[in-house]
Design a protein around this motif. Structure first.
Motif, mmCIF file in Angstrom:
data_model
loop_
_atom_site.group_PDB
_atom_site.id
_atom_site.type_symbol
_atom_site.label_atom_id
_atom_site.label_comp_id
_atom_site.label_asym_id
_atom_site.label_seq_id
_atom_site.Cartn_x
_atom_site.Cartn_y
_atom_site.Cartn_z
ATOM 1 N N HIS A 1 -8.529 -31.830 -41.431
ATOM 2 C CA HIS A 1 -8.427 -33.182 -40.616
ATOM 3 C C HIS A 1 -9.495 -34.476 -41.230
ATOM 4 C CE1 HIS A 1 -6.061 -31.563 -37.588
ATOM 5 N NE2 HIS A 1 -6.719 -30.388 -37.310
ATOM 6 N N GLY A 2 -10.427 -33.854 -42.288
ATOM 7 C CA GLY A 2 -11.507 -34.800 -42.694
ATOM 8 C C GLY A 2 -12.418 -34.805 -41.785
ATOM 9 N N PRO A 3 -13.532 -35.780 -41.828
ATOM 10 C CA PRO A 3 -14.838 -35.761 -41.128
ATOM 11 C C PRO A 3 -14.381 -35.937 -39.499
ATOM 12 C CG PRO A 3 -14.829 -37.101 -42.901
ATOM 13 C CD PRO A 3 -13.441 -36.952 -43.014
ATOM 14 N N LEU A 4 -15.036 -35.301 -38.636
ATOM 15 C CA LEU A 4 -14.597 -35.186 -37.362
ATOM 16 C C LEU A 4 -15.671 -35.611 -36.339
ATOM 17 C CD1 LEU A 4 -14.235 -31.302 -37.594
ATOM 18 C CD2 LEU A 4 -12.106 -32.795 -37.424
ATOM 19 N N ALA A 5 -15.389 -36.339 -35.240
ATOM 20 C CA ALA A 5 -15.920 -36.545 -34.213
ATOM 21 C C ALA A 5 -16.495 -35.277 -33.564
ATOM 22 C CB ALA A 5 -15.522 -37.602 -33.201
ATOM 23 N N LYS B 1 -9.930 -36.376 -21.586
ATOM 24 C CA LYS B 1 -8.493 -36.612 -21.639
ATOM 25 C C LYS B 1 -8.129 -37.959 -22.478
ATOM 26 C CE LYS B 1 -4.371 -37.838 -18.665
ATOM 27 N NZ LYS B 1 -4.207 -38.194 -17.388
ATOM 28 N N GLY B 2 -7.352 -37.923 -23.277
ATOM 29 C CA GLY B 2 -6.719 -38.957 -24.236
ATOM 30 C C GLY B 2 -7.205 -38.807 -25.406
ATOM 31 N N LEU B 3 -8.351 -38.123 -25.760
ATOM 32 C CA LEU B 3 -8.731 -38.033 -27.011
ATOM 33 C C LEU B 3 -7.833 -37.057 -28.090
ATOM 34 C CD1 LEU B 3 -12.645 -38.044 -26.652
ATOM 35 C CD2 LEU B 3 -11.441 -39.978 -27.390
ATOM 36 N N LYS B 4 -8.196 -37.110 -29.384
ATOM 37 C CA LYS B 4 -7.152 -36.387 -30.280
ATOM 38 C C LYS B 4 -8.083 -35.187 -30.532
ATOM 39 C CE LYS B 4 -5.166 -36.692 -34.828
ATOM 40 N NZ LYS B 4 -4.882 -37.505 -36.107
ATOM 41 N N ILE B 5 -8.222 -34.034 -29.591
ATOM 42 C CA ILE B 5 -8.987 -33.054 -29.650
ATOM 43 C C ILE B 5 -8.163 -32.022 -30.679
ATOM 44 C CG2 ILE B 5 -9.790 -31.078 -28.559
ATOM 45 C CD1 ILE B 5 -10.084 -32.762 -26.135
ATOM 46 N N VAL B 6 -8.606 -31.549 -31.770
ATOM 47 C CA VAL B 6 -7.904 -30.875 -32.586
ATOM 48 C C VAL B 6 -8.546 -29.318 -32.701
ATOM 49 C CG1 VAL B 6 -7.367 -32.821 -34.346
ATOM 50 C CG2 VAL B 6 -9.753 -31.519 -34.583
ATOM 51 N N GLY B 7 -9.619 -28.948 -31.917
ATOM 52 C CA GLY B 7 -9.974 -27.718 -31.707
ATOM 53 C C GLY B 7 -11.233 -27.815 -30.852
ATOM 54 N N CYS B 8 -11.550 -26.455 -30.461
ATOM 55 C CA CYS B 8 -13.008 -26.552 -29.277
ATOM 56 C C CYS B 8 -12.986 -25.035 -29.405
ATOM 57 C CB CYS B 8 -12.315 -26.947 -28.082
ATOM 58 S SG CYS B 8 -10.871 -25.948 -27.218
ATOM 59 N N VAL C 1 -7.137 -30.802 -21.159
ATOM 60 C CA VAL C 1 -7.240 -32.287 -21.856
ATOM 61 C C VAL C 1 -6.896 -32.307 -22.983
ATOM 62 C CG1 VAL C 1 -9.155 -32.762 -20.120
ATOM 63 C CG2 VAL C 1 -9.597 -31.748 -22.141
ATOM 64 N N LEU C 2 -6.017 -31.322 -23.588
ATOM 65 C CA LEU C 2 -5.538 -31.407 -25.043
ATOM 66 C C LEU C 2 -4.397 -32.221 -24.886
ATOM 67 C CD1 LEU C 2 -5.659 -27.617 -25.812
ATOM 68 C CD2 LEU C 2 -7.315 -29.388 -26.486
ATOM 69 N N PRO C 3 -4.098 -32.993 -26.260
ATOM 70 C CA PRO C 3 -3.175 -33.882 -26.241
ATOM 71 C C PRO C 3 -1.529 -33.228 -25.728
ATOM 72 C CG PRO C 3 -4.418 -34.065 -28.138
ATOM 73 C CD PRO C 3 -4.964 -32.799 -27.408
ATOM 74 N N GLY C 4 -0.795 -33.949 -25.180
ATOM 75 C CA GLY C 4 0.329 -33.513 -24.727
ATOM 76 C C GLY C 4 0.457 -32.806 -23.560
ATOM 77 N N VAL C 5 -0.464 -32.546 -22.744
ATOM 78 C CA VAL C 5 -0.633 -31.865 -21.599
ATOM 79 C C VAL C 5 0.165 -32.581 -20.422
ATOM 80 C CG1 VAL C 5 -2.009 -31.189 -19.422
ATOM 81 C CG2 VAL C 5 -2.627 -30.531 -21.875
ATOM 82 N N ILE D 1 -18.187 -41.836 -23.853
ATOM 83 C CA ILE D 1 -17.958 -41.177 -25.280
ATOM 84 C C ILE D 1 -16.335 -41.220 -25.695
ATOM 85 C CG2 ILE D 1 -17.528 -38.799 -26.232
ATOM 86 C CD1 ILE D 1 -20.044 -37.933 -24.361
ATOM 87 N N ARG D 2 -15.440 -41.259 -24.596
ATOM 88 C CA ARG D 2 -13.948 -41.507 -24.987
ATOM 89 C C ARG D 2 -13.765 -42.916 -25.615
ATOM 90 N NH1 ARG D 2 -12.267 -41.190 -20.183
ATOM 91 N NH2 ARG D 2 -11.987 -43.268 -19.868
ATOM 92 N N ARG D 3 -14.305 -43.504 -24.878
ATOM 93 C CA ARG D 3 -14.371 -45.149 -25.453
ATOM 94 C C ARG D 3 -14.747 -45.324 -26.891
ATOM 95 N NH1 ARG D 3 -18.469 -48.679 -23.015
ATOM 96 N NH2 ARG D 3 -19.802 -47.580 -24.692
ATOM 97 N N ASP D 4 -15.955 -44.849 -27.157
ATOM 98 C CA ASP D 4 -16.706 -44.923 -28.650
ATOM 99 C C ASP D 4 -15.704 -44.064 -29.652
ATOM 100 O OD1 ASP D 4 -18.412 -46.449 -27.130
ATOM 101 O OD2 ASP D 4 -20.083 -44.993 -27.101
ATOM 102 N N ILE D 5 -15.350 -42.856 -29.330
ATOM 103 C CA ILE D 5 -14.684 -42.172 -30.314
ATOM 104 C C ILE D 5 -13.431 -42.813 -30.648
ATOM 105 C CG2 ILE D 5 -13.485 -39.973 -30.543
ATOM 106 C CD1 ILE D 5 -15.862 -38.468 -29.293
ATOM 107 N N GLY D 6 -12.655 -43.192 -29.449
ATOM 108 C CA GLY D 6 -11.455 -43.643 -29.841
ATOM 109 C C GLY D 6 -10.261 -42.747 -29.662
ATOM 110 N N ALA D 7 -9.082 -43.162 -29.721
ATOM 111 C CA ALA D 7 -7.870 -42.312 -29.478
ATOM 112 C C ALA D 7 -7.366 -41.654 -30.828
ATOM 113 C CB ALA D 7 -6.723 -43.044 -28.893
#
Length: 316
Positions: free
Chosen positions: A139-143, A273-280, A309-313, A225-231
């Motif tokens: 994914h490249g650099p991550l938030a 919710k709404g963030l592009k979470i790619v793993g946890c 809160v993962l994408p697509g829930v 945090i959600r606002r600053d990271i962006g979707a």
């Protein structure tokens, strides 16, 4: 019914029986049709105080049998829209931390060949560095949202540069993270010098000490945090159970008083919710110090909240 994998209902089979998978979901070897893969990393050779997190994945899974598939607080119904399965534990080398970290990275590289979101159950926090290396490869650099009593930015511990207390310094040095989009929440306790708490802020990391969050809802912080990271920015969430006060989660290797509450934990996660979470991941549950099972139960529920809160829930 969605046709997706479903946890076994407690009305069909008593919760104290059945498979030992997360939420009693099916086990899977084929990842090609999965949206989410739950896996254990049973390791505690990277820890510096109390051991026992090698038993964390098994106990978190055991306590997860109590969780039902619908989130009453948020309306999330993740199993309606996501194909989720437990893919078992990684076969780490319990005699070698260095070898185990390589195994974790290689295993995640294989998992990430598929379009799947991995949810890791630790294990001590050293597992997160090889995970981030594999995540960066894809994914490249991550938030990063890192919820923890400790910043884990030591340069070394007993001469070792890869331990549970050095994870995020190495991740920063290796360019795995977007420094200004790293949020470390719940930090507290004592240190050796003031730089223990300020150096990473110089890199761009944003710190939210626990004492500044006492008696506050974390919904506002989560929304900021959600606002600053962006979707569109890929984000990884690493949740150390010791971020919670020992009154809520005593079963951990490095407890610190004055921590977050479980309602605060839920508030923060739900705002992602709404963030592009790619793993946890959920780390540092140590069953030998968890005599009631409450720590593992809390950890299992935090994983469920992250799943919700993962994408697509889907929501009902």
């Amino acid at each position: 019914m969605s046709g997706k994998n479903q946890p076994i209902s407690g009305n069909d089979l008593a919760r104290f029986s059945g498979p030992g998978s997360f939420m009693r979901l099916p086990y899977a070897n084929d990842l090609s049709d999965l949206d989410v893969a739950v896996l254990g990393v049973p390791m505690d050779i990277g820890t510096s105080w109390r051991s026992g997190t090698r038993f964390g994945p098994k106990q978190v899974r055991a306590e997860s049998a109590m969780i039902r598939p619908y989130n009453m607080g948020t309306g999330a119904a993740p199993f309606d829209s996501l194909q989720v399965a437990d893919i078992g534990d990684l076969a780490i080398n319990t005699f070698s931390l260095a070898d185990s970290l390589k195994i974790i990275e290689a295993s995640y590289n294989q998992i990430l060949q598929y379009d799947v979101i991995p949810m890791g159950i630790g294990g001590d926090h050293s597992i997160t560095l090889p995970i981030l290396r594999a995540m960066h490869e894809k994914h490249g650099p991550l938030a990063l949202v890192h919820v923890d009593a400790h910043a884990d930015v030591n340069d070394e511990m007993f001469g070792e540069r890869e331990t549970h207390g050095t994870v995020f310094r190495r991740a920063y040095e290796e360019g795995l993270l977007i420094p200004e989009k790293v949020y470390q929440v719940g930090l507290r306790g004592s240190g050796y010098t003031a730089e223990d708490f300020t150096e990473a802020q110089g890199w761009g990391f944003q710190h939210f000490p626990a004492h500044e969050l006492w008696h506050r809802s974390l919904s506002t912080l989560g929304g900021e945090i959600r606002r600053d990271i962006g979707a569109d920015t890929p984000i990884y969430v690493s949740y150390d159970i010791d971020s919670l006060d020992p009154a809520y989660a005593p079963g951990t290797g490095t407890p610190e008083i004055g921590g977050l509450t479980t309602p605060q934990a839920l508030e923060l996660i739900r705002e992602l919710k709404g963030l592009k979470i790619v793993g946890c991941d959920l780390v540092e549950v140590s069953p030998p110090y968890d005599t009631t099972g409450n720590t593992a139960l809390t950890g299992a529920n935090i994983l469920f909240e992250l799943l919700c809160v993962l994408p697509g829930v889907a929501y009902r």
